[in-house]
Design a protein around this motif. Structure first.
Motif, mmCIF file in Angstrom:
data_model
loop_
_atom_site.group_PDB
_atom_site.id
_atom_site.type_symbol
_atom_site.label_atom_id
_atom_site.label_comp_id
_atom_site.label_asym_id
_atom_site.label_seq_id
_atom_site.Cartn_x
_atom_site.Cartn_y
_atom_site.Cartn_z
ATOM 1 N N GLY A 1 83.734 35.323 -80.995
ATOM 2 C CA GLY A 1 83.865 35.131 -82.174
ATOM 3 C C GLY A 1 82.780 35.532 -83.542
ATOM 4 N N VAL A 2 82.901 35.290 -84.392
ATOM 5 C CA VAL A 2 81.887 35.352 -85.676
ATOM 6 C C VAL A 2 81.518 34.087 -86.066
ATOM 7 N N PRO A 3 80.483 33.544 -85.696
ATOM 8 C CA PRO A 3 79.858 32.308 -86.353
ATOM 9 C C PRO A 3 79.974 31.986 -87.628
ATOM 10 N N GLN A 4 79.656 33.247 -88.376
ATOM 11 C CA GLN A 4 79.788 33.026 -90.014
ATOM 12 C C GLN A 4 81.317 32.797 -90.606
ATOM 13 N N MET A 5 82.142 32.551 -89.562
ATOM 14 C CA MET A 5 83.529 32.156 -90.190
ATOM 15 C C MET A 5 83.700 30.801 -90.106
ATOM 16 N N ALA A 6 82.639 30.167 -89.773
ATOM 17 C CA ALA A 6 82.633 28.458 -89.674
ATOM 18 C C ALA A 6 81.250 27.974 -90.192
ATOM 19 N N GLY A 7 81.208 26.791 -90.908
ATOM 20 C CA GLY A 7 80.069 26.246 -91.446
ATOM 21 C C GLY A 7 80.493 24.877 -91.821
ATOM 22 N N ALA A 8 79.369 24.158 -92.625
ATOM 23 C CA ALA A 8 79.382 22.713 -92.827
ATOM 24 C C ALA A 8 80.673 22.600 -93.829
ATOM 25 N N ASP A 9 81.039 23.762 -94.616
ATOM 26 C CA ASP A 9 82.069 23.323 -95.626
ATOM 27 C C ASP A 9 83.427 23.440 -95.095
ATOM 28 N N GLY A 10 83.617 24.040 -93.964
ATOM 29 C CA GLY A 10 84.844 24.265 -93.199
ATOM 30 C C GLY A 10 84.881 25.568 -92.478
ATOM 31 N N ALA A 11 86.119 26.076 -92.224
ATOM 32 C CA ALA A 11 86.285 27.507 -91.485
ATOM 33 C C ALA A 11 87.472 28.135 -92.025
ATOM 34 N N TYR A 12 87.509 29.596 -91.527
ATOM 35 C CA TYR A 12 88.598 30.295 -91.910
ATOM 36 C C TYR A 12 89.034 30.980 -90.779
ATOM 37 N N LEU A 13 90.052 31.849 -90.668
ATOM 38 C CA LEU A 13 90.787 32.638 -89.809
ATOM 39 C C LEU A 13 91.312 33.877 -90.360
ATOM 40 N N SER A 14 91.228 34.928 -89.719
ATOM 41 C CA SER A 14 91.722 36.283 -90.369
ATOM 42 C C SER A 14 92.879 36.690 -89.281
ATOM 43 N N VAL A 15 94.035 36.688 -89.766
ATOM 44 C CA VAL A 15 95.153 37.158 -89.152
ATOM 45 C C VAL A 15 95.871 38.460 -89.320
ATOM 46 N N GLY A 16 95.470 39.333 -88.481
ATOM 47 C CA GLY A 16 95.956 40.598 -88.767
ATOM 48 C C GLY A 16 97.820 40.672 -88.548
ATOM 49 N N THR A 17 98.359 41.826 -89.268
ATOM 50 C CA THR A 17 99.800 41.727 -89.150
ATOM 51 C C THR A 17 100.375 43.292 -89.271
ATOM 52 N N LYS A 18 101.395 43.499 -88.528
ATOM 53 C CA LYS A 18 101.888 44.808 -88.590
ATOM 54 C C LYS A 18 103.165 44.694 -89.648
ATOM 55 N N GLU A 19 103.547 43.452 -90.103
ATOM 56 C CA GLU A 19 104.598 43.528 -91.071
ATOM 57 C C GLU A 19 104.322 43.549 -92.560
ATOM 58 N N ALA A 20 104.924 44.237 -93.361
ATOM 59 C CA ALA A 20 104.748 44.288 -95.003
ATOM 60 C C ALA A 20 105.087 43.165 -95.261
ATOM 61 N N PRO A 21 104.059 42.637 -96.202
ATOM 62 C CA PRO A 21 104.190 41.176 -96.642
ATOM 63 C C PRO A 21 105.554 41.013 -97.628
ATOM 64 N N PHE A 22 106.182 41.928 -98.209
ATOM 65 C CA PHE A 22 107.212 41.581 -99.273
ATOM 66 C C PHE A 22 108.723 41.656 -98.623
ATOM 67 N N THR A 23 108.494 42.173 -97.394
ATOM 68 C CA THR A 23 109.868 42.224 -96.607
ATOM 69 C C THR A 23 110.167 40.869 -95.799
ATOM 70 N N ASP A 24 111.648 40.843 -95.603
ATOM 71 C CA ASP A 24 111.999 39.453 -94.915
ATOM 72 C C ASP A 24 111.363 39.352 -93.721
ATOM 73 N N GLU A 25 110.834 40.243 -92.772
ATOM 74 C CA GLU A 25 110.284 40.168 -91.717
ATOM 75 C C GLU A 25 108.705 39.353 -92.037
ATOM 76 N N GLY A 26 108.030 40.005 -93.314
ATOM 77 C CA GLY A 26 106.784 39.511 -93.489
ATOM 78 C C GLY A 26 106.959 38.051 -93.915
ATOM 79 N N LYS A 27 108.016 37.608 -94.781
ATOM 80 C CA LYS A 27 108.474 36.358 -95.150
ATOM 81 C C LYS A 27 108.596 35.205 -93.841
ATOM 82 N N ALA A 28 109.371 35.992 -92.898
ATOM 83 C CA ALA A 28 109.468 35.044 -91.623
ATOM 84 C C ALA A 28 108.455 34.933 -90.901
#
Length: 759
Positions: A485-512
């Protein structure tokens, strides 16, 4: 009040016109820099979850959610010496900029982060990405992106470098909108001038609406620049409000100048003709401007700067158009006097054709009178068929699919569009539309982030999830941890994750997919960001305010038309007809822009969705313009009705005469407004095409089909009931309603018709 304003202008016409010229120069000079102070879009508000997620990452994990993407392409491959040298140049340039953070490059990740390098390299290994975050507010980000793009974009030693991402996209759009405004005005002004000459015959008369229109454009620029001092103003307001100001100024001037020429023909001297024109057509112009302004003011209920830009600027621009018409025209007309009819181009044309002087045609002999009489002899079939056709044209709107705009809103000539197309087609995961999930204040046990990332990677269409505890990929053998992993993605204030996607965000598949990601159990409170979440949050924010805006517009319409007509039936009829007309227009827009019909002819890229902001803006604008025409028509019909014996036959004749006396000027006004709006549609930005074409269709349909067919048919069916109001409301209207002042001489006729209806 209006006659006093006219008298003020006539008493010192040269002072008024010189002052207007100076104001125009001041407005134009002050507003010349408006574009550089506007924001690209103005769709976002700080209360959206997706915006809060992005803000959290920017504050605690700078560069964690990139908004600036550089794509470097080489036929020799991304590892060729030339590609590496270009990548190093760009990386150094970004690294030296204090306003840029979180620079991530394929070339620096090959050894340190092979998992990330794979995501930043195209499938054919000919393209590589450099990602970064430009810091600042919306205006600062796009202005800094413009500077960086100028230094980065280009072709060097066989290597092509292009800038994209959200920052690059809005930088391209801003630049294009500014160019399109110049082109639109270069088209609209001269063509409008030619059409005005055809309407009036006289070059002098035709120049007056253009004079007021140019003043309105300069005033619009100054108003927009002034607004940028206090609030975010969408770049789209630049073209749209300029077009609105020009179109309304020309329309209002057309009605007043037409009435003035008519009163001259009726024997009044210039001063009396001006006063009568302002008392009649001018009064109606003010009332019409009020309806348009209040329809636009309803946009203020939406929190987005995009809508507020049009609410405030639109009201100010309408006021400028009305004010210029009421103040400048009396000053110009008193100086011109009878010379307003000078340079009549029809006279030499008639001599060439061997025709004599034109003869005045009675309204009863006009084509409009015959059409309306024919309609009112068969009102039920005309109303039924017309309504059925409009509803049929509106059926595509039932399948409307809304989304926020992306780089495909601009043509393939733009670097951001080229980057976006490559991300969608040539990379395993679209880095421009990846989702981010923020866990603010997370302090869970070790391993919880990894378990969450692994569960997220199981969602269909997710190739990999990047977290502080590992990179989890969805492989043919199942979800596996493929890298540390990437240690810089977490810290004292919280954490975050990056989710890759193959779906276009505005399509029905992206919404699902987004719904499936939200359904995964998280080890703490979450904030979802990224393109799909941003689209969902924005749509929900806008749709939640729609009922309020619609109710405001409906109430405003009913009250204003009641004050104008004294009837409770006519306002309801107007409301229904406007909605019916706009339904057909919106159906056509879905058919063209969402479904992609005519995409080749109009040169745009269909995305399977339509920008939710545009239909709402178009509804308010088109509704206001429709009410504009409704007011002018009802003004003339009511004048005939009040002068009649109030019988059913008198109602029929009043409608026919009202349409006959205004039909020609309506078609001219609609044609002029359509020219201005279609000039906007020449833009290379899809949103501007939709705006221009949609409003042009709405205006033309309203001025012809609605006013020529459906309105007369319904007014015939309702007969004397058109003018009914309960006694308490009738008494209220008598006290506070708007009554037109009587004519100064018997027989004074129309308030919106040229002097001659020539055969």
């Amino acid at each position: 009040m209006l006659p006093r304003l006219a008298q003020f202008s006539m008493a010192r016409p040269r002072v008024v016109l010189v002052a207007a010229l100076l104001l125009m120069l001041v407005f134009g000079g002050f507003g010349a820099t408006a574009k550089s102070h506007m924001v690209g879009g103005g769709y976002l508000t700080s209360d959206l979850e997706s915006v809060q997620a992005n803000d959290f990452i920017e504050e605690h994990f700078p560069g964690g959610n990139p908004n600036f993407i550089v794509m470097i392409s080489s036929a020799a491959g991304v590892n060729s010496p030339a590609a590496r040298a270009e990548a190093q140049r760009v990386t150094d340039l970004l690294g030296e900029d204090p306003n840029v953070t979180g620079v991530q490059s394929y070339w620096t990740s090959v050894t340190a982060r092979p998992d990330l390098a794979t995501a930043l390299r195209s499938k054919d290994s000919q393209r590589g990405l450099i990602m970064a975050t430009i810091l600042g507010d919306d205006n600062q980000v796009q202005n800094r992106a413009v500077v960086l793009s100028a230094d980065i974009n280009g072709d060097r030693d066989g290597v092509q470098t292009r800038v994209g991402g959200m920052a690059g996209t809005f930088a391209d759009i801003n630049h294009q909108v500014e160019k399109d405004l110049i082109l639109a005005e270069a088209i609209a002004v001269p063509i409008s001038g030619i059409l005005l000459v055809l309407v009036f015959g006289s070059v002098i008369a035709a120049s007056l609406p253009l004079m007021v229109g140019l003043f309105a454009i300069a005033a619009t620029l100054g108003i927009l620049r002034l607004m940028t001092l206090f609030m975010d103003v969408s770049i789209f307001a630049l073209n749209m409000t300029s077009a609105l100001g020009l179109a309304l100024a020309i329309d209002y001037s057309l009605f007043i100048v037409s009435r003035y020429r008519e009163e001259l023909g009726n024997g009044l001297d210039p001063r009396a003709a001006i006063l009568r024109s302002i008392q009649t057509a001018g009064r109606t112009v003010v009332f019409s401007g009020l309806t348009v302004a209040l329809a636009l003011a309803a946009l203020a209920v939406f929190p987005q700067p995009f809508f507020k830009s049009f609410a405030y600027a639109g009201v100010a621009v309408v006021a400028a158009a009305v004010g210029a018409s009421i103040l400048l025209l009396p000053a110009a007309l008193i100086l011109l006097g009878d010379r307003v009819n000078a340079w009549d181009l029809r006279k030499p044309l008639r001599r060439i054709l061997g025709r004599g002087e034109p003869k005045a045609v009675r309204p009863e002999d006009s084509g409009w009178y015959r059409l309306v009489t024919w309609v009112m002899k068969r009102p039920i079939p005309v109303a039924f068929v017309t309504t059925a056709i409009l509803l049929l044209l509106g059926t595509p709107f039932l399948s409307a699919h809304f989304g926020t705009p992306d780089d495909r809103m601009i043509g393939t000539f733009a670097s951001s569009r080229q980057v976006g197309d490559a991300l969608r087609a040539d990379f395993d995961a679209n880095m421009g539309s990846s989702a981010v999930i923020v866990l603010p204040g997370f302090d869970g046990a070790p391993g919880e982030i990894g378990e969450y990332a692994s569960a997220l990677a199981q969602v269909p269409g997710v190739p990999a999830v990047l977290s502080s505890e590992g990179v989890y990929a969805n492989t043919p053998d199942g979800v596996r941890k493929v890298a540390v992993g990437v240690p810089q993605m977490a810290g004292a204030d919280g954490a975050y994750l990056s989710v890759g996607t193959k779906e276009a965000p505005f399509t029905d598949e992206g919404k699902a997919q987004l719904a499936a990601l939200r359904a995964v159990h998280a080890p703490g409170d979450t904030l979802f960001g990224g393109a799909a979440a941003l689209n969902q949050d924005t749509n929900e924010s806008v749709i939640s305010r729609l009922p309020i805006a619609a109710a405001l517009i409906a109430v405003i319409t009913l009250i204003l038309l009641f004050l104008f007509t004294g009837s409770v039936i006519l306002p309801i009829k107007a409301l229904i007809l406007n909605v019916l007309s706009l339904t057909a227009t919106f159906g056509a827009m879905i058919w063209i822009f969402q479904e992609g019909n005519l995409d080749g002819l109009l040169n745009f890229t269909p995305t399977g969705s339509i920008d939710l902001f545009m239909p709402i803006l178009m509804f308010c604008l088109a509704f206001g313009m429709s009410m504009d025409y409704e007011v002018f028509l009802l003004s003339r019909i009511r004048e005939e009705w009040l002068a009649s014996d109030r019988s059913a036959e008198a109602n029929t004749r009043s409608v026919a005469l009202g349409v006959a006396r205004t039909g020609r000027i309506f078609t001219a006004a609609a044609g002029l407004m359509a020219v201005v709006l279609l000039a906007v549609a020449t833009s290379a930005v899809t949103a501007m095409k939709l705006f221009g074409i949609g409003l042009a269709l709405a205006v033309v349909a309203d001025a012809t089909v609605i006013r020529g067919l459906l309105a007369p048919a319904l007014m015939k069916l309702m007969s004397t009931g058109n003018w009914w109001a309960p006694k308490p409301l009738a008494a209220l209207h008598k006290r506070i309603g708007l009554e037109e002042e009587p004519a100064e001489k018997p027989g004074a006729a129309t308030d919106s018709e040229p002097v001659l209806l020539t055969k």
